[in-house]
Write an enzyme that holds these catalytic residues in place. Structure first.
Site, PDB file in Angstrom:
ATOM      1  N   ARG A  88       0.842  -1.207   0.000  1.00 21.96           N
ATOM      2  CA  ARG A  88       0.000   0.000   0.000  1.00 21.96           C
ATOM      3  C   ARG A  88       0.877   1.258   0.000  1.00 21.96           C
ATOM      4  O   ARG A  88       0.523   2.281  -0.570  1.00 21.96           O
ATOM      5  CB  ARG A  88      -0.908   0.000   1.231  1.00 21.96           C
ATOM      6  CG  ARG A  88      -1.942  -1.140   1.237  1.00 21.96           C
ATOM      7  CD  ARG A  88      -2.696  -1.170   2.547  1.00 21.96           C
ATOM      8  NE  ARG A  88      -3.744  -2.180   2.598  1.00 21.96           N
ATOM      9  CZ  ARG A  88      -3.568  -3.405   3.071  1.00 21.96           C
ATOM     10  NH1 ARG A  88      -2.395  -3.810   3.500  1.00 21.96           N
ATOM     11  NH2 ARG A  88      -4.581  -4.259   3.108  1.00 21.96           N
ATOM     12  N   ASP A 148     -10.200  -4.516   8.332  1.00 23.09           N
ATOM     13  CA  ASP A 148      -9.268  -5.542   8.829  1.00 23.09           C
ATOM     14  C   ASP A 148      -9.935  -6.396   9.913  1.00 23.09           C
ATOM     15  O   ASP A 148      -9.699  -7.605  10.000  1.00 23.09           O
ATOM     16  CB  ASP A 148      -7.993  -4.874   9.367  1.00 23.09           C
ATOM     17  CG  ASP A 148      -7.282  -4.055   8.284  1.00 23.09           C
ATOM     18  OD1 ASP A 148      -7.425  -4.413   7.100  1.00 23.09           O
ATOM     19  OD2 ASP A 148      -6.621  -3.063   8.622  1.00 23.09           O
ATOM     20  N   ARG A 151     -12.165  -8.911   8.306  1.00 21.77           N
ATOM     21  CA  ARG A 151     -11.346 -10.014   7.751  1.00 21.77           C
ATOM     22  C   ARG A 151     -10.853 -10.923   8.881  1.00 21.77           C
ATOM     23  O   ARG A 151     -10.776 -12.148   8.719  1.00 21.77           O
ATOM     24  CB  ARG A 151     -10.164  -9.437   6.963  1.00 21.77           C
ATOM     25  CG  ARG A 151     -10.626  -8.809   5.662  1.00 21.77           C
ATOM     26  CD  ARG A 151      -9.505  -8.156   4.881  1.00 21.77           C
ATOM     27  NE  ARG A 151      -9.981  -7.772   3.554  1.00 21.77           N
ATOM     28  CZ  ARG A 151      -9.413  -6.853   2.803  1.00 21.77           C
ATOM     29  NH1 ARG A 151      -8.345  -6.203   3.234  1.00 21.77           N
ATOM     30  NH2 ARG A 151      -9.900  -6.568   1.603  1.00 21.77           N
ATOM     31  N   HIS A 175      -2.773   0.299   8.856  1.00 17.42           N
ATOM     32  CA  HIS A 175      -3.462  -0.500   7.835  1.00 17.42           C
ATOM     33  C   HIS A 175      -2.441  -0.933   6.780  1.00 17.42           C
ATOM     34  O   HIS A 175      -2.391  -0.411   5.675  1.00 17.42           O
ATOM     35  CB  HIS A 175      -4.584   0.345   7.214  1.00 17.42           C
ATOM     36  CG  HIS A 175      -5.339  -0.366   6.141  1.00 17.42           C
ATOM     37  ND1 HIS A 175      -6.032  -1.525   6.355  1.00 17.42           N
ATOM     38  CD2 HIS A 175      -5.520  -0.060   4.826  1.00 17.42           C
ATOM     39  CE1 HIS A 175      -6.582  -1.911   5.224  1.00 17.42           C
ATOM     40  NE2 HIS A 175      -6.288  -1.045   4.277  1.00 17.42           N
TER      41      HIS A 175
HETATM   42  N1  LIG Z   1      -8.540   1.762   3.389  1.00 15.91           N
HETATM   43  C1  LIG Z   1      -8.906   0.570   2.948  1.00 15.91           C
HETATM   44  O1  LIG Z   1      -9.236  -0.324   3.727  1.00 15.91           O
HETATM   45  C2  LIG Z   1      -8.939   0.303   1.460  1.00 15.91           C
HETATM   46  C3  LIG Z   1      -9.535  -0.859   0.939  1.00 15.91           C
HETATM   47  C4  LIG Z   1      -9.566  -1.041  -0.442  1.00 15.91           C
HETATM   48  C5  LIG Z   1      -9.009  -0.085  -1.285  1.00 15.91           C
HETATM   49  N2  LIG Z   1      -8.411   1.002  -0.739  1.00 15.91           N
HETATM   50  C6  LIG Z   1      -7.830   2.054  -1.584  1.00 15.91           C
HETATM   51  O2  LIG Z   1      -8.894   2.819  -2.148  1.00 15.91           O
HETATM   52  C7  LIG Z   1      -8.457   3.412  -3.369  1.00 15.91           C
HETATM   53  C8  LIG Z   1      -9.471   3.127  -4.469  1.00 15.91           C
HETATM   54  O3  LIG Z   1      -9.457   1.750  -4.796  1.00 15.91           O
HETATM   55  P1  LIG Z   1     -10.396   1.203  -5.964  1.00 15.91           P
HETATM   56  O4  LIG Z   1     -10.209  -0.255  -6.018  1.00 15.91           O
HETATM   57  O5  LIG Z   1     -11.773   1.778  -5.845  1.00 15.91           O
HETATM   58  O6  LIG Z   1      -9.687   1.870  -7.242  1.00 15.91           O
HETATM   59  P2  LIG Z   1     -10.349   2.201  -8.672  1.00 15.91           P
HETATM   60  O7  LIG Z   1      -9.229   2.419  -9.609  1.00 15.91           O
HETATM   61  O8  LIG Z   1     -11.380   1.194  -9.006  1.00 15.91           O
HETATM   62  O9  LIG Z   1     -11.099   3.601  -8.413  1.00 15.91           O
HETATM   63  C9  LIG Z   1     -10.437   4.783  -8.150  1.00 15.91           C
HETATM   64  C10 LIG Z   1     -11.189   5.902  -8.850  1.00 15.91           C
HETATM   65  O10 LIG Z   1     -10.604   7.153  -8.479  1.00 15.91           O
HETATM   66  C11 LIG Z   1     -10.750   8.010  -9.602  1.00 15.91           C
HETATM   67  N3  LIG Z   1      -9.867   9.169  -9.482  1.00 15.91           N
HETATM   68  C12 LIG Z   1      -8.522   9.244  -9.679  1.00 15.91           C
HETATM   69  N4  LIG Z   1      -8.098  10.504  -9.468  1.00 15.91           N
HETATM   70  C13 LIG Z   1      -9.179  11.225  -9.107  1.00 15.91           C
HETATM   71  C14 LIG Z   1      -9.383  12.581  -8.754  1.00 15.91           C
HETATM   72  N5  LIG Z   1      -8.373  13.458  -8.706  1.00 15.91           N
HETATM   73  N6  LIG Z   1     -10.636  12.979  -8.446  1.00 15.91           N
HETATM   74  C15 LIG Z   1     -11.676  12.126  -8.469  1.00 15.91           C
HETATM   75  N7  LIG Z   1     -11.549  10.821  -8.805  1.00 15.91           N
HETATM   76  C16 LIG Z   1     -10.312  10.385  -9.118  1.00 15.91           C
HETATM   77  C17 LIG Z   1     -10.424   7.105 -10.788  1.00 15.91           C
HETATM   78  O11 LIG Z   1     -10.890   7.649 -12.012  1.00 15.91           O
HETATM   79  C18 LIG Z   1     -11.121   5.811 -10.373  1.00 15.91           C
HETATM   80  O12 LIG Z   1     -12.424   5.730 -10.917  1.00 15.91           O
HETATM   81  C19 LIG Z   1      -7.053   2.841  -3.622  1.00 15.91           C
HETATM   82  O13 LIG Z   1      -6.061   3.756  -3.173  1.00 15.91           O
HETATM   83  C20 LIG Z   1      -7.025   1.584  -2.771  1.00 15.91           C
HETATM   84  O14 LIG Z   1      -5.730   1.202  -2.417  1.00 15.91           O
HETATM   85  C21 LIG Z   1      -8.375   1.218   0.610  1.00 15.91           C
END
Ligand SMILES: NC(=O)c1ccc[n+]([C@@H]2O[C@H](COP(=O)([O-])OP(=O)(O)OC[C@H]3O[C@@H](n4cnc5c(N)ncnc54)[C@H](O)[C@@H]3O)[C@@H](O)[C@H]2O)c1
Length: 308
Positions: A88, A148, A151, A175
């Site tokens: 991450r 987490d 899970r 995380h």
């Molecule tokens: N905290 C957690 O527990 C957790 C869990 C899963 C995923 N995540 C994180 O969440 C994030 C999103 O994951 P995902 O699978 O949905 O990714 P994804 O690629 O499916 O979606 C991300 C979206 O963000 C958009 N985007 C990019 N830049 C942008 C901006 N400046 N303004 C608005 N939108 C913008 C993209 O166009 C895309 O549609 C990742 O960083 C991932 O690592 C965190």
């Protein structure tokens, strides 16, 4: 109750869907930078309303923050997810710029908003939102521990061969694969400690599988997971929107709690209408305290890569 979800990708759309299905918000605005994408996801989701029986209005916007004006809660999921083999922490270069701009734009249109940060590396992105905005600390919340812990409960139920509803447990700390601290010593099956049922080996298996829970799914899916992350975010949003006073482990700015300062990391908090209403300090064993310190050192190292 108006909720904005920035990033209409896998996690953002899943989160919007669960919020709508729970039917507690008047309006959800999905916003994405990709032309037409949020509008498309919003329309598709609205076409499930009569089928799934919800009245929440979902709209989409391409980068137009005026549509998000007056949001009570905003969720930041924008940015890139990890690919198999990535940590991450490796996402920081791209995601820091995105999260900072998004947080500032949100606050410009919704000065009273409470922000839930999801984009990774989440603890560092939550810290960045604190540094980059003037929002009070109770209104900036990082989501990681709720996922987490879900899970952890899944793996506990497997090891115990018990239904998940029999199981309770919590994961605190950073995380990240290395930073998570699953509190196996506190985990219970119907209030009986799981150590009464599980061997040392089985408990170690549960802890290790929990820590690599995200990586396991990234390996299987080719990208990071979305159902459980979306459900976990919707739980936090509901707790705030409905003033539930529920306890979740969330990344919060610490000022001495758990012996830590100037860091956002997962600790149990009470969520209600004021966001983080209380940080709960629980008694940790010496081993758990040491793991928490080690986890904090890892988060601080990643925070050191931020440029303000
Ligand atoms: N905290 C957690 O527990 C957790 C869990 C899963 C995923 N995540 C994180 O969440 C994030 C999103 O994951 P995902 O699978 O949905 O990714 P994804 O690629 O499916 O979606 C991300 C979206 O963000 C958009 N985007 C990019 N830049 C942008 C901006 N400046 N303004 C608005 N939108 C913008 C993209 O166009 C895309 O549609 C990742 O960083 C991932 O690592 C965190």
């Amino acid at each position: 109750m108006k909720v904005t979800v920035v990033g209409a990708g896998a996690v953002g759309a899943s989160c919007a869907e669960y919020i709508a299905m729970k039917n507690f918000a008047a309006e959800v605005v999905l916003l994405d930078i990709k032309e037409g994408y949020a509008e498309g996801k919003a329309m598709d989701l609205m076409q499930t309303a009569s089928l799934n029986g919800f009245d929440t209005k979902i709209t989409g916007s391409t980068s137009d923050y005026s549509k998000t004006a007056g949001s009570d809660i905003a969720v930041i999921t924008s940015g890139i997810p990890r690919k198999p083999g990535m940590t991450r922490e490796e996402l920081i270069g791209i995601n820091a710029g995105i999260v900072k701009t998004v947080a500032t734009s949100l606050i410009e249109h919704s000065p009273n908003v409470t922000i839930i940060v999801v984009s990774n590396p989440m603890d560092t992105m939550t810290y960045l939102v604190h540094k980059a905005t003037g929002l009070p600390k109770n209104r900036i919340i990082g989501m990681g521990g709720a996922l987490d812990s879900a899970r952890f409960k899944y793996r506990l139920a497997q090891a115990l061969e018990a239904p998940i509803s029999d199981v309770d447990g919590m994961v605190i700390g950073g995380h990240s694969d290395k930073g998570m601290v699953p509190l196996i010593g506190h985990a219970t099956r119907n209030s009986v400690k799981v150590s009464e049922f599980l061997s040392e080996d089985k408990m170690n298996w549960v802890v290790e599988e929990t820590k690599v829970g995200g990586a396991t799914l990234t390996g299987l899916l080719g990208t990071s997971a979305w159902y459980a992350p979306g459900a976990a975010v919707s739980g936090l949003v509901q707790a705030i929107a409905c003033d539930q006073k529920k306890m979740f482990p969330c990344s919060s700015l610490l000022e001495g709690e758990y012996g830590l300062e100037d860091i956002c990391i997962g600790v149990p908090v009470i969520l209600g209408k004021n966001g983080i209403e209380k940080i709960v300090e629980i008694e940790l064993s010496d081993a758990e305290k040491a793991k928490m310190q080690e986890s904090a050192a890892g988060v601080k190292k990643t925070n050191g890569l931020l440029e303000f």
